[in-house]
Motif scaffolding. Structure first.
Motif, PDB file in Angstrom:
ATOM      1  N   THR A   1      46.264  56.456  41.096  1.00 30.73           N
ATOM      2  CA  THR A   1      45.470  56.108  42.283  1.00 30.73           C
ATOM      3  C   THR A   1      44.358  57.143  42.519  1.00 30.73           C
ATOM      4  O   THR A   1      43.256  56.792  42.927  1.00 30.73           O
ATOM      5  N   GLY A   2      44.644  58.403  42.237  1.00 33.57           N
ATOM      6  CA  GLY A   2      43.620  59.456  42.389  1.00 33.57           C
ATOM      7  C   GLY A   2      42.423  59.192  41.490  1.00 33.57           C
ATOM      8  O   GLY A   2      41.269  59.426  41.876  1.00 33.57           O
TER       9      GLY A   2
ATOM     10  N   ARG B   1      32.114  51.006  50.074  1.00 41.29           N
ATOM     11  CA  ARG B   1      32.420  49.972  49.065  1.00 41.29           C
ATOM     12  C   ARG B   1      31.648  48.685  49.316  1.00 41.29           C
ATOM     13  O   ARG B   1      31.186  48.043  48.375  1.00 41.29           O
TER      14      ARG B   1
ATOM     15  N   SER C   1      34.294  57.083  44.222  1.00 40.54           N
ATOM     16  CA  SER C   1      33.281  58.005  44.763  1.00 40.54           C
ATOM     17  C   SER C   1      32.116  58.177  43.784  1.00 40.54           C
ATOM     18  O   SER C   1      30.962  58.293  44.194  1.00 40.54           O
TER      19      SER C   1
ATOM     20  N   ARG D   1      40.282  56.561  43.018  1.00 38.12           N
ATOM     21  CA  ARG D   1      39.452  57.135  44.091  1.00 38.12           C
ATOM     22  C   ARG D   1      38.251  57.884  43.515  1.00 38.12           C
ATOM     23  O   ARG D   1      37.143  57.801  44.040  1.00 38.12           O
ATOM     24  N   ASN D   2      38.493  58.619  42.416  1.00 36.11           N
ATOM     25  CA  ASN D   2      37.379  59.339  41.772  1.00 36.11           C
ATOM     26  C   ASN D   2      36.315  58.365  41.280  1.00 36.11           C
ATOM     27  O   ASN D   2      35.121  58.599  41.436  1.00 36.11           O
TER      28      ASN D   2
ATOM     29  N   THR E   1      43.371  50.298  46.341  1.00 36.92           N
ATOM     30  CA  THR E   1      43.437  51.387  45.349  1.00 36.92           C
ATOM     31  C   THR E   1      44.699  51.302  44.495  1.00 36.92           C
ATOM     32  O   THR E   1      44.645  51.430  43.271  1.00 36.92           O
TER      33      THR E   1
END
Length: 199
Positions: free
Chosen positions: A166-167, A185, A174, A170-171, A155
């Protein structure tokens, strides 16, 4: 005389295809290759009219070899057991003249070669229905993220490479899992590979 190179990693099938096509009065098999790499060498060496290519072969796949044969003026016919629309779409992008399935009747191969030599394209009918239904649902950015995941990046590394947080990575991940209807993944990567969505 139609000059042909065959690339097939199953020795017995390679021999059988060669014998079958040599029985045709207007055809001559000038080279047989166990993989895509050797097929490319034989095409450069013999300058055939047509190269019949399996997809899944050791080293270089049939589609990768077909992409490289574009500039050689040699027509490529994919002959495979895989009726996967992803493979088919990649083959179309590679500019192949034909895509046939190995369970087709043997006389279909010779007539398809003649059709291709006459400037037509020959595709297994069962693949045509899938082509329009199997579009990649991911956006350009989501594809980029998934390719980086497939290349083993974590990430943090993906965030650095794409200059995002990084957030946000992650979004994206998902969203990718949701869109592809997979749990993780690894499933996302294997589904995208199977459908031929990776470059």
């Amino acid at each position: 005389m139609i000059r042909i190179v065959i690339a097939e990693d199953q020795g017995m099938l390679l021999g059988a295809l060669g014998s079958l096509l040599n029985l045709e009065e207007d055809m001559e098999v000038v080279g047989k290759a166990p993989n895509g790499e050797t097929a490319l060498k034989l095409v450069k060496q013999h300058q055939p009219d047509v190269c019949i290519m399996d997809i899944e072969m050791p080293g270089k796949s049939g589609i990768e070899a077909a992409e490289q044969l574009k500039e050689h003026g040699c027509k490529v016919i994919i002959l495979t057991t895989f009726a996967r629309s992803g493979y088919f779409q990649r083959a179309l992008k590679a500019g192949v003249s034909g895509y046939l399935l190995k369970d087709s009747p043997s006389e279909e191969l010779a007539s398809s070669i003649r059709s291709v030599m006459a400037g037509r394209r020959v595709y297994a009918p069962e693949l045509m229905d899938d082509v329009y239904s199997e579009e990649n649902p991911l956006t350009e950015r989501e594809r980029e993220v998934l390719e980086l995941v497939a290349n083993g990046k974590n990430t943090k590394e993906i965030a650095a490479e794409l200059s995002i947080k990084t957030g946000t990575v992650r979004n994206y991940i998902s969203t990718i899992l949701d869109k592809l209807g997979v749990k993780n993944r690894i499933e996302a990567i294997s589904q995208s590979r199977e459908k031929g969505w990776f470059k």
